[in-house]
Motif scaffolding. Structure first.
Motif, PDB file in Angstrom:
ATOM      1  N   LYS A 174       0.910   5.255   0.812  1.00  8.92           N
ATOM      2  CA  LYS A 174       0.278   6.493   1.284  1.00  8.92           C
ATOM      3  C   LYS A 174       1.220   7.632   0.908  1.00  8.92           C
ATOM      4  O   LYS A 174       2.333   7.732   1.473  1.00  8.92           O
ATOM      5  N   GLU A 228       0.877  -1.163   0.000  1.00 13.81           N
ATOM      6  CA  GLU A 228       0.000   0.000   0.000  1.00 13.81           C
ATOM      7  C   GLU A 228       0.916   1.214   0.000  1.00 13.81           C
ATOM      8  O   GLU A 228       1.989   1.185   0.619  1.00 13.81           O
ATOM      9  N   TYR A 252       4.008   4.138   8.915  1.00 11.26           N
ATOM     10  CA  TYR A 252       2.840   4.946   9.252  1.00 11.26           C
ATOM     11  C   TYR A 252       1.731   4.076   9.851  1.00 11.26           C
ATOM     12  O   TYR A 252       1.116   4.451  10.852  1.00 11.26           O
ATOM     13  N   THR A 277       4.943   3.676   4.243  1.00  7.72           N
ATOM     14  CA  THR A 277       3.546   3.365   4.554  1.00  7.72           C
ATOM     15  C   THR A 277       3.454   2.355   5.689  1.00  7.72           C
ATOM     16  O   THR A 277       2.602   2.482   6.579  1.00  7.72           O
ATOM     17  N   ALA A 307       2.901   9.643   3.727  1.00  9.19           N
ATOM     18  CA  ALA A 307       3.174   8.802   4.894  1.00  9.19           C
ATOM     19  C   ALA A 307       4.248   9.377   5.810  1.00  9.19           C
ATOM     20  O   ALA A 307       4.099   9.391   7.035  1.00  9.19           O
TER      21      ALA A 307
END
Length: 284
Positions: free
Chosen positions: A23, A21, A246, A243, A26
């Motif tokens: 982000k 994933e 995070y 990510t 992040a």
């Protein structure tokens, strides 16, 4: 972000769970999260009722070390204790398999991070069952004794261990950094391509990589049998390091906020004398 989507709350199949994933913000958001985590740890320390145990597991190159560095960068250095468990020492092998982990638990008010954990005793030893012989367990005399029942019994003892911790005031959070085999290959190649990272490479990493499928099978069994309400597992997509960091920080913050830590108040007798104490100091 709904962190509950990463929590293992029922039987899962790892090959159906994504490993990546991304982000975009992040790193920026992580900075905000870790400041809040630091503040909560300060209050938790002052209150003195709880401790936190963070368990990190994952295949080689999953990013455990850098995650620890980045997520806890703003926490008071005295408030975080990190333990990296390697091959058991001679002394550790003279005790039960949980002993060395028990004596490394965080004191109240502190965050303890296990970089590899007590779960190595049902992961690495399950892939390499011959390692168990060094424990000199009376009832283990051959490889045939190291069957599924043996490891499932250990998992149940781990569940009991973690339940005891929870009842004693330790918040237990467990993270499996879910790395793809392709990303691991790229990270191993970087260790070989970049001279400054050569020291991280071990030929043993390639031997373990050949056992990838067996490790995935063992991890899946562990996640399904040891994720509990009092010590949940979170499967974190680990192909993108910022990510992954995070997500771990977000889970940690959301979990800690539920405990509503409070700083203790001074006894009324002391509060009544605050003006006098100020006067004494100002008159020095």
């Amino acid at each position: 972000m709904n962190v509950n989507k990463y929590k293992v709350s029922g039987n899962i199949q790892l090959n159906t769970i994504g490993t990546k994933e991304v982000k975009p913000d992040a790193e920026k958001e992580l900075k905000k999260l870790r400041k809040k985590i630091s503040e909560l740890q300060d209050t938790m320390y002052a209150e003195g009722k709880y401790s936190v145990l963070i368990c990190l597991q994952g295949m080689d190159t999953a990013g455990k070390d850098s995650l620890i560095r980045e997520v806890f960068k703003d926490v008071n250095a005295r408030g975080v204790v990190v333990h990296s468990f390697k091959v058991p020492t001679e002394l550790e092998l003279k005790h039960d398999f949980l002993w060395r982990h028990y004596i490394a638990l965080p004191a109240k008010g502190k965050i303890g991070v296990f970089n590899r954990t007590h779960y190595e005793n049902v992961l690495v030893t399950r892939v390499h069952p011959e390692y168990v012989f060094s424990e000199n367990i009376p009832q283990v005399t051959s490889l045939e004794d190291l069957d599924d029942a043996f490891y499932h019994s250990r998992m149940e003892r781990i569940n009991q261990f973690e339940k005891h911790l929870e009842e004693s005031g330790t918040i237990v959070l467990k993270f499996f950094l879910n790395l793809s085999k392709e990303e691991q290959k790229d990270r191993l190649l970087r260790r070989l391509d970049i001279p400054e990272k050569n020291w991280k490479f071990s030929a043993g990493d390639l031997k373990e990589r050949k056992l990838w499928d067996k490790y995935q099978e063992c991890y899946e069994d562990v996640l399904n049998k040891t994720s509990t309400s009092y010590a949940p597992w979170y499967v974190v997509p680990a192909d993108d390091k910022p990510t992954a960091r995070y997500i771990v920080a977000k889970v940690l913050l959301e979990e800690l906020k539920m405990y509503n830590f409070k700083e203790p108040t001074l006894p009324q007798k002391v509060l009544d004398q605050i003006d006098e104490f100020k006067k004494q100091l100002n008159n020095e």
